[in-house]
Scaffold this motif. Sequence first.
Motif, PDB file in Angstrom:
ATOM      1  N   TRP A  54     -48.420  39.893   8.409  1.00 22.61           N
ATOM      2  CA  TRP A  54     -46.921  40.102   8.221  1.00 22.61           C
ATOM      3  C   TRP A  54     -46.091  38.929   9.025  1.00 22.61           C
ATOM      4  CZ3 TRP A  54     -46.284  43.560   5.154  1.00 22.61           C
ATOM      5  CH2 TRP A  54     -47.118  44.812   4.865  1.00 22.61           C
ATOM      6  N   GLY A  55     -46.938  38.168   9.586  1.00 20.23           N
ATOM      7  CA  GLY A  55     -46.284  37.014  10.422  1.00 20.23           C
ATOM      8  C   GLY A  55     -46.079  35.920   9.625  1.00 20.23           C
ATOM      9  N   GLU A  56     -45.690  34.511  10.263  1.00 24.04           N
ATOM     10  CA  GLU A  56     -45.472  33.582   9.459  1.00 24.04           C
ATOM     11  C   GLU A  56     -46.785  32.915   9.054  1.00 24.04           C
ATOM     12  OE1 GLU A  56     -42.840  29.224   9.897  1.00 24.04           O
ATOM     13  OE2 GLU A  56     -43.044  30.932  11.442  1.00 24.04           O
ATOM     14  N   GLN A  57     -47.065  33.036   7.762  1.00 24.32           N
ATOM     15  CA  GLN A  57     -48.585  32.492   7.331  1.00 24.32           C
ATOM     16  C   GLN A  57     -48.298  31.156   7.030  1.00 24.32           C
ATOM     17  OE1 GLN A  57     -50.010  34.875   4.512  1.00 24.32           O
ATOM     18  NE2 GLN A  57     -49.543  36.674   5.451  1.00 24.32           N
ATOM     19  N   GLU A  58     -47.369  30.540   6.559  1.00 23.88           N
ATOM     20  CA  GLU A  58     -47.126  29.029   6.226  1.00 23.88           C
ATOM     21  C   GLU A  58     -45.838  28.663   7.140  1.00 23.88           C
ATOM     22  OE1 GLU A  58     -46.578  28.984   2.222  1.00 23.88           O
ATOM     23  OE2 GLU A  58     -48.529  29.862   1.613  1.00 23.88           O
ATOM     24  N   PRO A  59     -46.005  27.390   7.501  1.00 28.80           N
ATOM     25  CA  PRO A  59     -44.872  26.786   8.120  1.00 28.80           C
ATOM     26  C   PRO A  59     -43.677  26.767   7.029  1.00 28.80           C
ATOM     27  CG  PRO A  59     -46.639  25.178   8.201  1.00 28.80           C
ATOM     28  CD  PRO A  59     -47.199  26.309   7.434  1.00 28.80           C
ATOM     29  N   GLY A  60     -42.526  27.170   7.865  1.00 27.16           N
ATOM     30  CA  GLY A  60     -41.056  27.233   7.253  1.00 27.16           C
ATOM     31  C   GLY A  60     -41.058  28.584   6.479  1.00 27.16           C
ATOM     32  N   LYS A  61     -42.147  29.418   6.218  1.00 23.37           N
ATOM     33  CA  LYS A  61     -41.893  30.707   5.440  1.00 23.37           C
ATOM     34  C   LYS A  61     -41.329  31.871   6.424  1.00 23.37           C
ATOM     35  CE  LYS A  61     -44.199  33.825   2.490  1.00 23.37           C
ATOM     36  NZ  LYS A  61     -45.632  34.227   1.704  1.00 23.37           N
ATOM     37  N   PRO A  62     -40.351  32.565   6.289  1.00 23.59           N
ATOM     38  CA  PRO A  62     -39.845  33.525   7.304  1.00 23.59           C
ATOM     39  C   PRO A  62     -40.851  34.713   7.309  1.00 23.59           C
ATOM     40  CG  PRO A  62     -38.623  33.656   5.073  1.00 23.59           C
ATOM     41  CD  PRO A  62     -39.595  32.592   5.003  1.00 23.59           C
ATOM     42  N   LEU A  63     -40.730  35.279   8.562  1.00 22.44           N
ATOM     43  CA  LEU A  63     -41.373  36.623   8.701  1.00 22.44           C
ATOM     44  C   LEU A  63     -40.873  37.614   7.827  1.00 22.44           C
ATOM     45  CD1 LEU A  63     -41.474  36.667  12.744  1.00 22.44           C
ATOM     46  CD2 LEU A  63     -43.286  35.716  10.967  1.00 22.44           C
ATOM     47  N   LEU A  64     -41.730  38.774   7.623  1.00 22.35           N
ATOM     48  CA  LEU A  64     -41.429  39.809   6.846  1.00 22.35           C
ATOM     49  C   LEU A  64     -40.130  40.371   7.426  1.00 22.35           C
ATOM     50  CD1 LEU A  64     -42.036  42.063   4.473  1.00 22.35           C
ATOM     51  CD2 LEU A  64     -43.214  43.012   6.389  1.00 22.35           C
ATOM     52  N   ARG A  65     -39.844  40.670   8.580  1.00 21.16           N
ATOM     53  CA  ARG A  65     -38.868  41.227   9.169  1.00 21.16           C
ATOM     54  C   ARG A  65     -37.228  40.390   8.758  1.00 21.16           C
ATOM     55  NH1 ARG A  65     -41.442  39.549  13.923  1.00 21.16           N
ATOM     56  NH2 ARG A  65     -40.479  38.251  14.927  1.00 21.16           N
ATOM     57  N   ASP A  66     -37.530  39.177   8.853  1.00 21.52           N
ATOM     58  CA  ASP A  66     -36.437  38.066   8.770  1.00 21.52           C
ATOM     59  C   ASP A  66     -36.167  38.559   7.236  1.00 21.52           C
ATOM     60  OD1 ASP A  66     -36.487  37.374  11.234  1.00 21.52           O
ATOM     61  OD2 ASP A  66     -37.754  35.710  10.924  1.00 21.52           O
ATOM     62  N   THR A  67     -37.182  38.383   6.155  1.00 20.92           N
ATOM     63  CA  THR A  67     -36.744  38.674   4.677  1.00 20.92           C
ATOM     64  C   THR A  67     -36.225  39.904   4.594  1.00 20.92           C
ATOM     65  OG1 THR A  67     -38.716  37.471   4.098  1.00 20.92           O
ATOM     66  CG2 THR A  67     -37.871  38.763   2.507  1.00 20.92           C
ATOM     67  N   LEU A  68     -36.464  40.987   5.119  1.00 20.44           N
ATOM     68  CA  LEU A  68     -35.984  42.417   4.906  1.00 20.44           C
ATOM     69  C   LEU A  68     -34.552  42.429   5.380  1.00 20.44           C
ATOM     70  CD1 LEU A  68     -38.983  44.743   5.902  1.00 20.44           C
ATOM     71  CD2 LEU A  68     -38.267  44.089   3.596  1.00 20.44           C
ATOM     72  N   ASN A  69     -34.255  41.774   6.695  1.00 18.22           N
ATOM     73  CA  ASN A  69     -33.224  41.634   7.312  1.00 18.22           C
ATOM     74  C   ASN A  69     -32.015  40.994   6.273  1.00 18.22           C
ATOM     75  OD1 ASN A  69     -33.671  43.149   9.368  1.00 18.22           O
ATOM     76  ND2 ASN A  69     -34.171  41.364  10.463  1.00 18.22           N
ATOM     77  N   LYS A  70     -32.543  39.903   5.680  1.00 23.63           N
ATOM     78  CA  LYS A  70     -31.725  39.075   5.037  1.00 23.63           C
ATOM     79  C   LYS A  70     -31.341  39.743   3.622  1.00 23.63           C
ATOM     80  CE  LYS A  70     -31.369  34.289   2.799  1.00 23.63           C
ATOM     81  NZ  LYS A  70     -32.069  32.934   2.760  1.00 23.63           N
ATOM     82  N   ARG A  71     -32.396  40.602   3.073  1.00 23.58           N
ATOM     83  CA  ARG A  71     -32.204  41.236   2.000  1.00 23.58           C
ATOM     84  C   ARG A  71     -31.075  42.263   2.285  1.00 23.58           C
ATOM     85  NH1 ARG A  71     -37.158  43.901  -1.067  1.00 23.58           N
ATOM     86  NH2 ARG A  71     -37.041  45.127   0.559  1.00 23.58           N
ATOM     87  N   ASP A  72     -31.191  42.876   3.341  1.00 24.37           N
ATOM     88  CA  ASP A  72     -30.210  44.008   3.749  1.00 24.37           C
ATOM     89  C   ASP A  72     -28.932  43.284   3.697  1.00 24.37           C
ATOM     90  OD1 ASP A  72     -32.239  46.154   3.511  1.00 24.37           O
ATOM     91  OD2 ASP A  72     -32.373  46.050   5.727  1.00 24.37           O
ATOM     92  N   GLU A  73     -28.833  42.144   4.520  1.00 26.48           N
ATOM     93  CA  GLU A  73     -27.439  41.500   4.766  1.00 26.48           C
ATOM     94  C   GLU A  73     -26.732  41.020   3.174  1.00 26.48           C
ATOM     95  OE1 GLU A  73     -28.276  38.147   6.988  1.00 26.48           O
ATOM     96  OE2 GLU A  73     -28.624  39.159   8.873  1.00 26.48           O
ATOM     97  N   LEU A  74     -27.637  40.692   2.424  1.00 32.27           N
ATOM     98  CA  LEU A  74     -27.195  40.445   1.119  1.00 32.27           C
ATOM     99  C   LEU A  74     -26.618  41.553   0.155  1.00 32.27           C
ATOM    100  CD1 LEU A  74     -29.575  37.921  -0.230  1.00 32.27           C
ATOM    101  CD2 LEU A  74     -27.447  37.180   0.409  1.00 32.27           C
ATOM    102  N   PHE A  75     -27.213  42.638   0.398  1.00 35.07           N
ATOM    103  CA  PHE A  75     -26.969  43.997  -0.246  1.00 35.07           C
ATOM    104  C   PHE A  75     -25.509  44.326   0.457  1.00 35.07           C
ATOM    105  CE2 PHE A  75     -31.387  45.263  -1.586  1.00 35.07           C
ATOM    106  CZ  PHE A  75     -31.175  44.474  -2.666  1.00 35.07           C
ATOM    107  N   ALA A  76     -25.424  44.329   1.733  1.00 36.46           N
ATOM    108  CA  ALA A  76     -24.366  44.602   2.405  1.00 36.46           C
ATOM    109  C   ALA A  76     -23.268  43.685   2.077  1.00 36.46           C
ATOM    110  CB  ALA A  76     -24.515  44.589   4.042  1.00 36.46           C
ATOM    111  N   GLY A  77     -23.243  42.389   1.891  1.00 34.90           N
ATOM    112  CA  GLY A  77     -22.397  41.393   1.644  1.00 34.90           C
ATOM    113  C   GLY A  77     -21.597  42.149   0.316  1.00 34.90           C
ATOM    114  N   VAL A  78     -22.676  42.324  -0.676  1.00 30.28           N
ATOM    115  CA  VAL A  78     -22.295  42.608  -2.091  1.00 30.28           C
ATOM    116  C   VAL A  78     -21.172  43.907  -2.013  1.00 30.28           C
ATOM    117  CG1 VAL A  78     -22.837  43.342  -4.372  1.00 30.28           C
ATOM    118  CG2 VAL A  78     -24.003  41.226  -3.271  1.00 30.28           C
ATOM    119  N   THR A  79     -21.953  44.749  -1.060  1.00 31.40           N
ATOM    120  CA  THR A  79     -21.085  46.219  -0.975  1.00 31.40           C
ATOM    121  C   THR A  79     -19.982  45.844  -0.410  1.00 31.40           C
ATOM    122  OG1 THR A  79     -23.128  47.371  -0.643  1.00 31.40           O
ATOM    123  CG2 THR A  79     -21.452  48.502   0.068  1.00 31.40           C
ATOM    124  N   PHE A  80     -19.684  45.231   0.470  1.00 31.20           N
ATOM    125  CA  PHE A  80     -18.512  44.811   1.144  1.00 31.20           C
ATOM    126  C   PHE A  80     -17.494  44.247   0.267  1.00 31.20           C
ATOM    127  CE2 PHE A  80     -15.442  42.125   3.434  1.00 31.20           C
ATOM    128  CZ  PHE A  80     -15.166  42.815   4.483  1.00 31.20           C
TER     129      PHE A  80
END
Length: 485
Positions: A34-60
């Motif tokens: 679940w961590g950063e397996q490759e340089p520059g690739k975001p962590l799982l929690r960062d990916t989920l947080n960003k997806r939630d932020e995009l959903f929240a932005g579209v909802t707004f």
Amino acid sequence: MSIKTRLLLSYIAMIIIPLVLFGLVASGLANYFWGEQEPGKPLLRDTLNKRDELFAGVTFMAKYAPNQLTNQKLLTETDEELQAVGGALILTKDEHVLFVSPSIDRADVSDYLQDQPDQGRMHSWKPFKQDGYTFDTYEFTFADQRKGKLYFLANSFPYMQTGIYFFSALILSLLTIVALTNGVLTFLVSRSIIRPLYALKQAANEIKEGNLERSVQLQRKDELGELGEAFEEMRSRLYDSIHLQLQYEENRKQLISSISHDLKTPITGIKACVEAVQEGIADTEAKREKYMKMIAIKSEQMDRLIDELFLFSRLDLNKLPFHFEEVDMRAYMARFAEELRLDPRMHGVSIRYDEHNESPIPVMADQEKLHRVLMNIVDNSLKYLNKDEKLIRLEVEKASGDVLVAISDNGTGIEKEAMPHIFDRFYRADPARNSAMGGSGLGLAIVKQIVEGHGGRVWVESESGRGTRICFTLPDIKRVGGNTE
């Protein structure tokens, strides 16, 4: 450390060590999956947080500026960002599809909207070709008062697959850690127990084969160490017992040999005298009297030897009872000195007993056997008095809680190498001379047996050419529980 403590610690270690190792392995696996397996690739929690932020932005946007959602370019850009984080977007207006993410089959969406009623939030999107999608909906109203609905899709399949791998690796790691830890600890603990048991088994086999010289030294401070010490003590005692038995057997053979020799000598003399009388060699009264006198002397020697042998055997078997009574050793030694002065054998021998202190020295003793001890020592001294002025000295005094009795002479003395053996049965420092004097070789052995029967000890002090001093001790009456008052 005892075996009980060692086993308890091993049980505790079997719990703590796997927990610690499992925690470290789980942390490593979580970072790997679940961590950063490759340089520059975001962590799982960062990916989920960003997806939630995009959903929240579209909802707004749908809530406060719904007409912006009709902008295809904006929806395409937003969808591209969602695809990068495993998301997708569908927009409908009055149940007509306005926008579908390219990652979703549009035909499947149309069929679903026609055949599937709204079932609320977080349902699986089964008709889609891409398995593993979940969706959430948000309803809003466009500016023209027409109903709109947003479908937020999240592709959870890669994360579910990662989760399966992660938990599978966790379970496998836990089983491996438990097996290895328990195996290693069990091996170490069992080896610490089995190895000394194997050593004891080998020692037992050696004893079974008759080899008692191999010692058992486990060098442990636990129950097995105590067992090893007990086993070693048993081996040592068995070794000593067998060697003592062999020594007894050798002594028995020597005893039989000595008895045979000592009995044969006077018998041979008697036989020679009898033959001389029978064959007429003793043809005069003087000769016959001479031979009869010799027969009497040899018979007396045999009788004395048999008596001493019988006495010694009873003492050696502890079958001769002792009759202890309170005796004043000063008065007893004074009477014994006077008896010696009246003995015809002491003609020409000076008997000296000095009584500087007349206070009594009480002991518990068997007077008859004590007299035998003193006479045997004096008889031994008489054989070696070779000076013109013959002297026997008697002594008695208190010494370190015991009563010391000593008889000394000014005879030839005893050779240094012979001193350790003079109390052995049938031992003669000068065999030829003792045989000529009629010695049985049992006198001092009887002395030792009787003194030890009184609870004392006996020893000799001598210097060749200057005389001998034989000493023995008797326990003070106070030390043996007596009362002199």
